[in-house]
Design a protein around this motif. Structure first.
Motif, PDB file in Angstrom:
ATOM      1  N   LYS A   1       1.186   4.148  -3.045  1.00 53.17           N
ATOM      2  CA  LYS A   1       1.044   5.581  -2.771  1.00 53.17           C
ATOM      3  C   LYS A   1       2.273   6.340  -3.243  1.00 53.17           C
ATOM      4  CE  LYS A   1       0.027   8.850   0.966  1.00 53.17           C
ATOM      5  NZ  LYS A   1      -0.269   8.975   2.434  1.00 53.17           N
TER       6      LYS A   1
ATOM      7  N   ASN B   1       2.464   6.525  -7.153  1.00 49.43           N
ATOM      8  CA  ASN B   1       1.485   7.482  -7.671  1.00 49.43           C
ATOM      9  C   ASN B   1       1.860   8.927  -7.358  1.00 49.43           C
ATOM     10  OD1 ASN B   1      -0.299   5.690  -8.977  1.00 49.43           O
ATOM     11  ND2 ASN B   1      -1.244   5.133  -7.028  1.00 49.43           N
TER      12      ASN B   1
ATOM     13  N   ASN C   1       0.831  -1.216   0.000  1.00 53.20           N
ATOM     14  CA  ASN C   1       0.000   0.000   0.000  1.00 53.20           C
ATOM     15  C   ASN C   1       0.864   1.263   0.000  1.00 53.20           C
ATOM     16  OD1 ASN C   1      -2.455  -1.411  -0.005  1.00 53.20           O
ATOM     17  ND2 ASN C   1      -2.468  -1.575   2.226  1.00 53.20           N
TER      18      ASN C   1
END
Length: 343
Positions: free
Chosen positions: A149, A152, A145
């Motif tokens: 993040k 991106n 996760n």
């Protein structure tokens, strides 16, 4: 799409292998050794942009804890796509197994030495519910996760993911991109592949003799079978247990079948002449040591040793010819894969 796995009695496998070898040698037909098209799953079609993205991700240490390790940190091109230390090192220090080559892994129907992953995508450790190098605490130790993040938040990566997948980075998309890159790591330009595709001068007379031994007296093709140089199966060949683990039960840890104790996946042999170590635990460091292990029949005292392991009585000249053949399996292009420019 996965290649089928056939399970039959070991004695039947060997008998069939001997029959095949005799027929192939008699007919002089090399077509069975031509590498087939790489299987590509319907939900992850190949594209140039996806492969380029996967190439970057495979070399990017930002997919790990503390930006310290990349996939290519253990699968080094110059070392035939395998590890350059006897056992891989991760966030937890030295691991128990040698990092196997990624060359021709596109043909495997299971991944890891014990076969606990069923696809290249699953093997990455970026898919939800599947532990692999990226997410394994002792290996790259990344938090998927957090990685998503972070990627991106990098404009160039965000743009690439949207170009390839029509959306921002996700765990599954990371896995798909890396798998797409790995499906290009196929030794199609090795001298042996040129030879079986019609170039008689691609390999030396010594290598041709080695190939005959490989199919016959040396019994290599019983497990390193056509066309992939692997039967995609598991065998206990009595490899000495070395490294930090006192015991490694291999395939048994996945199946819980007593017959699988100490059995490990048959790897493809392509680019193996470039390996710095061999076997699941890096117990051997030269091709000559590997051949001698098979020549003596492994360890007859091991009650779980595969029935195919028997003394071979190879001469010094025959061993040299086998090494000459093994060197023809190297696709030099794959040993020169560069580190791409990272965003």
């Amino acid at each position: 799409m996965k290649l089928p796995e056939f399970r039959v009695a070991k004695s039947a496998v060997f008998a069939g292998f001997c029959l095949f070898s005799g027929m192939a040698a008699q007919a002089g037909d090399l077509s069975d050794w031509k590498l087939p098209a790489v299987p590509v799953p319907a939900d992850n079609p190949q594209s140039e942009a996806k492969v380029a993205l996967g190439h970057q991700l495979a070399f990017d240490p930002r997919l790990s804890k503390n930006d310290s390790i990349s996939c290519a940190g253990c699968h080094l091109p110059f070392a035939g796509g395998g590890g350059h230390t006897p056992r891989a090192f991760g966030q937890g220090g030295e691991l128990g197994r040698w990092a196997p080559s990624w060359v021709n892994a596109a043909y495997y129907d299971t991944l890891f030495w014990d076969g606990r992953a069923s696809s290249l995508e699953e093997q990455t450790g970026a898919l939800p519910g599947h532990m692999g190098p990226i997410s394994a605490p002792g290996e790259m130790g990344g938090d998927v996760n957090a990685i998503v993040k972070r990627l991106n938040g990098i404009p160039a990566y965000k743009k690439q993911f949207n170009k390839v997948f029509g959306e921002d980075a996700t765990g599954p998309n990371i896995a798909k991109a890396i798998a797409a890159f790995e499906r290009t790591l196929v030794a199609t330009d090795s001298p042996f592949q040129r030879y079986v595709n019609g170039d008689e001068k691609a390999i030396s007379p010594a290598a041709k003799r080695g190939f005959e031994l490989f199919q016959g007296k040396a019994q290599c093709a019983a497990c390193h079978s056509a066309p992939l140089m692997t039967d995609n199966a598991y065998h206990n060949i009595s490899v000495p247990q070395v490294g930090p683990l006192k015991e490694d039960l291999g395939r048994y840890e996945v199946t819980k079948d007593d017959a699988d104790k100490g059995a490990f996946k048959t790897p493809s042999l392509y680019n193996s002449a470039s390996f710095t170590f061999f076997m699941h635990d890096g117990a051997m460091s030269t091709m000559e040591q590997v051949i001698e292990h098979y020549n003596k029949g492994g360890d007859a005292k091991n009650p779980n040793q595969d029935a195919l392991m028997t003394p071979l009585k190879l001469t010094k000249a025959e061993k040299k010819d086998l090494v000459a053949f093994m060197k023809t399996l190297t696709d030099k292009h794959l040993n020169r894969i560069h580190t791409p420019v990272l965003p």
